[in-house]
Design a protein around this motif. Sequence first.
Motif, PDB file in Angstrom:
ATOM      1  N   UNK A  45       0.824  -1.203   0.000  1.00 41.74           N
ATOM      2  CA  UNK A  45       0.000   0.000   0.000  1.00 41.74           C
ATOM      3  C   UNK A  45       0.864   1.261   0.000  1.00 41.74           C
ATOM      4  N   UNK A  46       1.935   1.257   0.778  1.00 43.98           N
ATOM      5  CA  UNK A  46       2.847   2.410   0.814  1.00 43.98           C
ATOM      6  C   UNK A  46       3.464   2.646  -0.563  1.00 43.98           C
ATOM      7  N   UNK A  47       3.891   1.582  -1.229  1.00 46.98           N
ATOM      8  CA  UNK A  47       4.490   1.721  -2.560  1.00 46.98           C
ATOM      9  C   UNK A  47       3.473   2.284  -3.555  1.00 46.98           C
ATOM     10  N   UNK A  71       6.333  16.201  -1.610  1.00 44.73           N
ATOM     11  CA  UNK A  71       5.281  16.380  -0.621  1.00 44.73           C
ATOM     12  C   UNK A  71       5.445  15.487   0.591  1.00 44.73           C
ATOM     13  N   UNK A  72       4.590  15.711   1.573  1.00 44.56           N
ATOM     14  CA  UNK A  72       4.601  14.954   2.825  1.00 44.56           C
ATOM     15  C   UNK A  72       3.301  14.194   2.976  1.00 44.56           C
ATOM     16  N   UNK A  73       3.296  13.262   3.927  1.00 45.66           N
ATOM     17  CA  UNK A  73       2.091  12.490   4.235  1.00 45.66           C
ATOM     18  C   UNK A  73       1.746  12.648   5.709  1.00 45.66           C
ATOM     19  N   UNK A  74       0.481  12.861   5.976  1.00 47.79           N
ATOM     20  CA  UNK A  74      -0.042  12.816   7.339  1.00 47.79           C
ATOM     21  C   UNK A  74      -0.870  11.539   7.401  1.00 47.79           C
ATOM     22  N   UNK A  75      -0.410  10.565   8.182  1.00 52.80           N
ATOM     23  CA  UNK A  75      -1.043   9.256   8.262  1.00 52.80           C
ATOM     24  C   UNK A  75      -1.820   9.154   9.571  1.00 52.80           C
ATOM     25  N   UNK A  76      -3.107   8.847   9.445  1.00 52.09           N
ATOM     26  CA  UNK A  76      -3.997   8.781  10.601  1.00 52.09           C
ATOM     27  C   UNK A  76      -4.732   7.442  10.575  1.00 52.09           C
ATOM     28  N   UNK A  77      -4.691   6.717  11.679  1.00 52.62           N
ATOM     29  CA  UNK A  77      -5.438   5.458  11.761  1.00 52.62           C
ATOM     30  C   UNK A  77      -6.927   5.766  11.896  1.00 52.62           C
ATOM     31  N   UNK A  78      -7.749   4.993  11.170  1.00 53.77           N
ATOM     32  CA  UNK A  78      -9.190   5.227  11.227  1.00 53.77           C
ATOM     33  C   UNK A  78      -9.927   3.920  10.991  1.00 53.77           C
ATOM     34  N   UNK A 104      -0.042  -2.607  14.680  1.00 56.34           N
ATOM     35  CA  UNK A 104       1.175  -3.118  14.033  1.00 56.34           C
ATOM     36  C   UNK A 104       1.170  -2.781  12.541  1.00 56.34           C
ATOM     37  N   UNK A 105       0.027  -2.954  11.884  1.00 58.30           N
ATOM     38  CA  UNK A 105      -0.072  -2.638  10.454  1.00 58.30           C
ATOM     39  C   UNK A 105       0.079  -1.140  10.215  1.00 58.30           C
ATOM     40  N   UNK A 110       3.452   3.318   8.138  1.00 58.60           N
ATOM     41  CA  UNK A 110       4.191   4.580   8.299  1.00 58.60           C
ATOM     42  C   UNK A 110       5.678   4.382   8.022  1.00 58.60           C
ATOM     43  N   UNK A 111       6.246   3.318   8.546  1.00 56.12           N
ATOM     44  CA  UNK A 111       7.677   3.034   8.338  1.00 56.12           C
ATOM     45  C   UNK A 111       7.973   2.752   6.875  1.00 56.12           C
ATOM     46  N   UNK A 112       7.102   1.976   6.234  1.00 59.40           N
ATOM     47  CA  UNK A 112       7.302   1.639   4.820  1.00 59.40           C
ATOM     48  C   UNK A 112       7.218   2.888   3.944  1.00 59.40           C
ATOM     49  N   UNK A 113       6.298   3.781   4.249  1.00 57.87           N
ATOM     50  CA  UNK A 113       6.161   5.016   3.480  1.00 57.87           C
ATOM     51  C   UNK A 113       7.392   5.904   3.680  1.00 57.87           C
ATOM     52  N   UNK A 114       7.856   6.021   4.911  1.00 53.97           N
ATOM     53  CA  UNK A 114       9.053   6.822   5.194  1.00 53.97           C
ATOM     54  C   UNK A 114      10.285   6.229   4.521  1.00 53.97           C
TER      55      UNK A 114
END
Length: 145
Positions: A45-47, A71-78, A104-105, A110-114
């Motif tokens: 999903x990050x890729x 650009x940047x990403x703001x990642x929010x769990x929902x 965990x996901x 977030x780590x994969x996107x960074x």
Amino acid sequence: MRALIQRVSTASVAVDGETIGAIGRGMLILVCAMQEDTSDLPAKLAAKISKLRIFADDAGKMNLSLADIGGSALVVSQFTLAADTSRGNRPGFSTAAAPEAGNAAYEAFKSDLAALGIPVQSGRFGADMQVSLTNDGPVTIWLDA
């Protein structure tokens, strides 16, 4: 995993009145882990999201990715993205991953996107958050991984 992506000119997230994440131009990414998710989905999903061409090029066409524009990403769990509204008027959330697996996901995503070179800010898993944004376009895209 499920994601709702909004192209933004600004976005922020606050918990208890304190801003804990904020970005300028980029994407607000609301994410939800689902029960059937496998461990490889956050990276996939990050890729996909990092390469999604939803930003305008010089000709005004949506032809540039988040990486292309810096650009940047703001990642929010929902978890409410897992809402099932097929019966009655009260949504059910039984298809969402359990909290431990969901967190965990979320952290993996977030780590994969960074790791792809995208600057990431985030909300706090499980918190009552206030999200503010200026949707650019508007452009809003739903993705299921």
